[in-house]
Design a protein around this motif. Structure first.
Motif, PDB file in Angstrom:
ATOM      1  N   UNK A  32       9.507  -7.342 105.195  1.00 37.79           N
ATOM      2  CA  UNK A  32      11.291  -7.064 105.615  1.00 37.79           C
ATOM      3  C   UNK A  32      12.127  -7.117 104.376  1.00 37.79           C
ATOM      4  N   UNK A  33      11.909  -8.040 103.435  1.00 38.50           N
ATOM      5  CA  UNK A  33      12.681  -8.131 102.332  1.00 38.50           C
ATOM      6  C   UNK A  33      12.489  -6.994 101.528  1.00 38.50           C
ATOM      7  N   UNK A  34      11.483  -6.408 101.319  1.00 45.05           N
ATOM      8  CA  UNK A  34      11.170  -5.287 100.051  1.00 45.05           C
ATOM      9  C   UNK A  34      11.819  -4.209 100.821  1.00 45.05           C
ATOM     10  N   UNK A  35      11.332  -3.751 102.050  1.00 42.32           N
ATOM     11  CA  UNK A  35      11.846  -2.383 102.736  1.00 42.32           C
ATOM     12  C   UNK A  35      13.210  -2.393 102.885  1.00 42.32           C
ATOM     13  N   UNK A  36      14.083  -3.545 103.222  1.00 41.91           N
ATOM     14  CA  UNK A  36      15.486  -3.711 103.543  1.00 41.91           C
ATOM     15  C   UNK A  36      16.118  -3.311 102.299  1.00 41.91           C
ATOM     16  N   UNK A  37      15.563  -4.066 101.063  1.00 39.53           N
ATOM     17  CA  UNK A  37      16.206  -3.936  99.870  1.00 39.53           C
ATOM     18  C   UNK A  37      16.112  -2.424  99.401  1.00 39.53           C
ATOM     19  N   UNK A  38      14.985  -1.804  99.269  1.00 39.23           N
ATOM     20  CA  UNK A  38      14.941  -0.668  99.002  1.00 39.23           C
ATOM     21  C   UNK A  38      15.632   0.298  99.847  1.00 39.23           C
ATOM     22  N   UNK A  39      15.767  -0.003 101.093  1.00 37.95           N
ATOM     23  CA  UNK A  39      16.444   0.993 102.094  1.00 37.95           C
ATOM     24  C   UNK A  39      17.982   1.037 101.937  1.00 37.95           C
ATOM     25  N   UNK A  40      18.507  -0.248 101.735  1.00 38.92           N
ATOM     26  CA  UNK A  40      20.026  -0.394 101.434  1.00 38.92           C
ATOM     27  C   UNK A  40      20.363   0.153 100.161  1.00 38.92           C
ATOM     28  N   UNK A  41      19.387  -0.013  99.050  1.00 33.85           N
ATOM     29  CA  UNK A  41      19.575   0.513  97.746  1.00 33.85           C
ATOM     30  C   UNK A  41      19.665   1.995  97.701  1.00 33.85           C
ATOM     31  N   UNK A  42      18.666   2.736  98.566  1.00 25.35           N
ATOM     32  CA  UNK A  42      18.695   4.070  98.623  1.00 25.35           C
ATOM     33  C   UNK A  42      20.113   4.507  99.352  1.00 25.35           C
ATOM     34  N   UNK A  43      20.491   3.832 100.327  1.00 28.96           N
ATOM     35  CA  UNK A  43      21.858   4.233 100.956  1.00 28.96           C
ATOM     36  C   UNK A  43      22.843   4.158 100.126  1.00 28.96           C
ATOM     37  N   UNK A  44      22.860   3.035  99.142  1.00 29.96           N
ATOM     38  CA  UNK A  44      23.869   2.862  98.087  1.00 29.96           C
ATOM     39  C   UNK A  44      24.020   3.927  97.153  1.00 29.96           C
ATOM     40  N   UNK A  45      22.937   4.426  96.861  1.00 30.34           N
ATOM     41  CA  UNK A  45      22.789   5.578  95.714  1.00 30.34           C
ATOM     42  C   UNK A  45      23.285   6.808  96.499  1.00 30.34           C
ATOM     43  N   UNK A  46      23.107   7.080  97.589  1.00 35.49           N
ATOM     44  CA  UNK A  46      23.367   8.331  98.193  1.00 35.49           C
ATOM     45  C   UNK A  46      24.836   8.316  98.237  1.00 35.49           C
ATOM     46  N   UNK A 338      -2.115  -7.621 108.000  1.00 31.58           N
ATOM     47  CA  UNK A 338      -1.692  -6.385 108.418  1.00 31.58           C
ATOM     48  C   UNK A 338      -0.841  -6.411 109.741  1.00 31.58           C
ATOM     49  N   UNK A 339      -1.065  -7.377 110.622  1.00 27.00           N
ATOM     50  CA  UNK A 339      -0.086  -7.629 111.636  1.00 27.00           C
ATOM     51  C   UNK A 339       0.991  -8.062 111.165  1.00 27.00           C
ATOM     52  N   UNK A 340       1.319  -8.819 110.072  1.00 28.75           N
ATOM     53  CA  UNK A 340       2.405  -9.588 109.375  1.00 28.75           C
ATOM     54  C   UNK A 340       3.089  -7.964 108.832  1.00 28.75           C
ATOM     55  N   UNK A 341       2.467  -7.189 108.202  1.00 33.35           N
ATOM     56  CA  UNK A 341       3.167  -6.075 107.465  1.00 33.35           C
ATOM     57  C   UNK A 341       3.752  -5.114 108.837  1.00 33.35           C
ATOM     58  N   UNK A 342       2.952  -4.833 109.856  1.00 35.80           N
ATOM     59  CA  UNK A 342       3.550  -4.115 110.771  1.00 35.80           C
ATOM     60  C   UNK A 342       4.947  -4.841 111.621  1.00 35.80           C
ATOM     61  N   UNK A 343       4.811  -6.089 111.800  1.00 39.59           N
ATOM     62  CA  UNK A 343       5.893  -6.653 112.171  1.00 39.59           C
ATOM     63  C   UNK A 343       7.072  -6.363 111.353  1.00 39.59           C
ATOM     64  N   UNK A 344       6.660  -6.954 110.063  1.00 37.55           N
ATOM     65  CA  UNK A 344       7.757  -6.685 108.924  1.00 37.55           C
ATOM     66  C   UNK A 344       8.497  -5.443 108.823  1.00 37.55           C
ATOM     67  N   UNK A 345       7.499  -4.571 108.829  1.00 41.14           N
ATOM     68  CA  UNK A 345       8.223  -2.929 109.091  1.00 41.14           C
ATOM     69  C   UNK A 345       9.106  -2.655 110.167  1.00 41.14           C
ATOM     70  N   UNK A 346       8.831  -3.068 111.428  1.00 37.78           N
ATOM     71  CA  UNK A 346       9.564  -2.983 112.535  1.00 37.78           C
ATOM     72  C   UNK A 346      10.889  -3.705 112.465  1.00 37.78           C
ATOM     73  N   UNK A 347      10.667  -4.852 111.897  1.00 41.03           N
ATOM     74  CA  UNK A 347      11.965  -5.777 111.686  1.00 41.03           C
ATOM     75  C   UNK A 347      12.875  -5.112 110.606  1.00 41.03           C
ATOM     76  N   UNK A 367       9.761   6.655 104.013  1.00 40.34           N
ATOM     77  CA  UNK A 367       8.410   6.634 104.529  1.00 40.34           C
ATOM     78  C   UNK A 367       7.473   6.135 103.507  1.00 40.34           C
ATOM     79  N   UNK A 368       7.813   6.562 102.302  1.00 36.54           N
ATOM     80  CA  UNK A 368       6.975   6.126 101.223  1.00 36.54           C
ATOM     81  C   UNK A 368       7.014   4.457 100.923  1.00 36.54           C
ATOM     82  N   UNK A 369       8.270   3.770 100.864  1.00 38.51           N
ATOM     83  CA  UNK A 369       8.029   2.425 100.823  1.00 38.51           C
ATOM     84  C   UNK A 369       7.584   1.569 102.004  1.00 38.51           C
TER      85      UNK A 369
END
Length: 404
Positions: A32-46, A338-347, A367-369
């Protein structure tokens, strides 16, 4: 065989639901932390790219003044401003230029009836709109006669409209700015905030000669705006323009430039690169929680091996191979991570969709991250599940059966 191993893994996880949930919680938070940081970082860059490009893509702006030297030093004389001859020389002698115009800026109170608003007055020519690729929402641009005679006509931004003309159509109306009566002939398209925090719509644009004659009282030009042809290399055009201005300003080979060139594209690339590095660092810091989650998985799997020693002994005694026991615990570890990873991606998807608009950013699904985070969570399960699985496989059946 593999399907049976997965079935046994799910049964073991279901047998201790709370413990299994707490185990995969570390992986969930990490992903959750990794994807959220990268997603918001990409949004800030754009957002930064969009904001800076609002200044105008393929654009150079030249200002008088030296860059600050590392060693400091005295104030010295102020560098000379530009003249119309400098603007004409760039237009005539530099290739790859679509439009060049001088610009004079001042500020003052705009007054209409009982309403007033302090704003920026920008004196320039129609080439300004070509260089900055700025169109009108209503009305027209300056005529050749208005530019040449310096008539008191103007185009205004939406902020001026909102503050002075709530009760009337601005086109054809007059208002006073710095003691000069100005007729509105056009309304600019909205541009919003610039990359430096200023409101681009809070402006009054008048003919260059009108501002020079009626407001500044001289023929000086504060800055030069240059539109570039995308087919030309920006750096080559920039170098040619700098060389020309150095020659016109009589600067020797050892003298520093007494003007600065603002390259919108270069600034966008630099800022975006910096934000990208910060996003990567934040993602790496957040990724540490994945390692913590992996340690949690290894700890719980070791406890599970200890609790199920007798079960392992029975399996080994009736003919199960060590590698089959090892596979059972390894699969259980991988399923948990893997279950933790899937739930983390959804959150992370939910958090990104909610948080991005609240921060004024556009949600950027990467999609990459997401794939990398899931694969990394599965690898964590393999790495940290291997030692407990290996320990279970190496148990002596007789000693395991004696276990209480």
């Amino acid at each position: 065989m593999l399907s049976t191993t997965f079935l046994l893994a799910f049964r073991a996880i279901r047998r201790h639901l709370l413990r299994s949930f707490l185990t995969l919680l570390g992986i969930m938070i990490g992903v959750l932390s990794v994807i959220t940081m990268v997603t918001l970082g990409n949004g800030a860059t754009e957002a930064i790219k969009t904001s800076i490009s609002a200044l105008g893509s393929d654009l150079l702006q030249v200002y008088p003044g030296q860059r600050a030297s590392p060693g400091g030093g005295g104030a010295g004389e102020a560098p000379p401003l530009f003249k119309q001859a400098d603007v004409n020389a760039i237009a005539e002698q530099i290739g790859g230029v679509t439009a060049v115009t001088g610009q004079v800026q001042t500020s003052g109170a705009a007054i209409r009836n009982a309403q007033n608003w302090t704003t920026t007055v920008n004196g320039t020519t129609n080439n300004y709109f070509i260089a900055r690729k700025w169109e009108l929402a209503e009305g027209r641009k300056f005529s050749a006669e208005e530019e040449q005679a310096g008539k008191s006509v103007c185009m205004i931004g939406s902020t001026i409209v909102d503050n002075l003309f709530q009760d009337a159509d601005p086109i054809g109306q007059n208002f006073r700015i710095k003691g000069v009566s100005c007729q509105v002939i056009g309304i600019l398209e909205e541009r919003g905030q610039s990359g430096f925090g200023g409101d681009q719509d809070d402006t009054v644009i008048m003919p260059l000669k009108a501002v020079q004659r009626q407001m500044t009282g001289n023929q000086d030009i504060n800055s030069i705006v240059i539109g570039l042809d995308p087919a030309y290399e920006t750096s080559a055009v920039k170098e040619s323009m700098i060389a020309l201005l150095r020659e016109r300003r009589n600067l020797g080979p050892d003298e520093e430039d007494d003007f600065n060139v603002l390259d919108a594209k270069q600034i966008s690339d630099t800022v975006s690169g910096t934000v990208g590095i910060l996003t990567t660092l934040l993602g790496a810091v957040a990724g540490v929680s994945l390692l913590v989650g992996g340690i949690g998985i290894m700890n719980i799997m070791l406890v599970s091996v200890t609790e199920r020693t007798r079960e392992i002994g029975i399996r080994l005694a009736i003919g199960a191979l060590g590698r089959e026991v090892m596979m059972q615990f390894l699969v259980e570890s991988i399923v948990l991570s893997s279950l933790g990873g899937l739930i983390g991606i959804f959150l992370a998807l939910i958090v990104g969709i909610v948080a991005a608009p609240l921060m004024g950013l556009e949600f950027q699904f990467d999609i990459q991250i997401n794939v990398i985070s899931f694969l990394f969570s599965a690898v964590i399960g393999v790495i940290f599940g291997y030692f407990p699985a290996r320990r279970a496989a190496k148990l002596n059946p007789i000693d395991a059966l004696r276990s209480e």
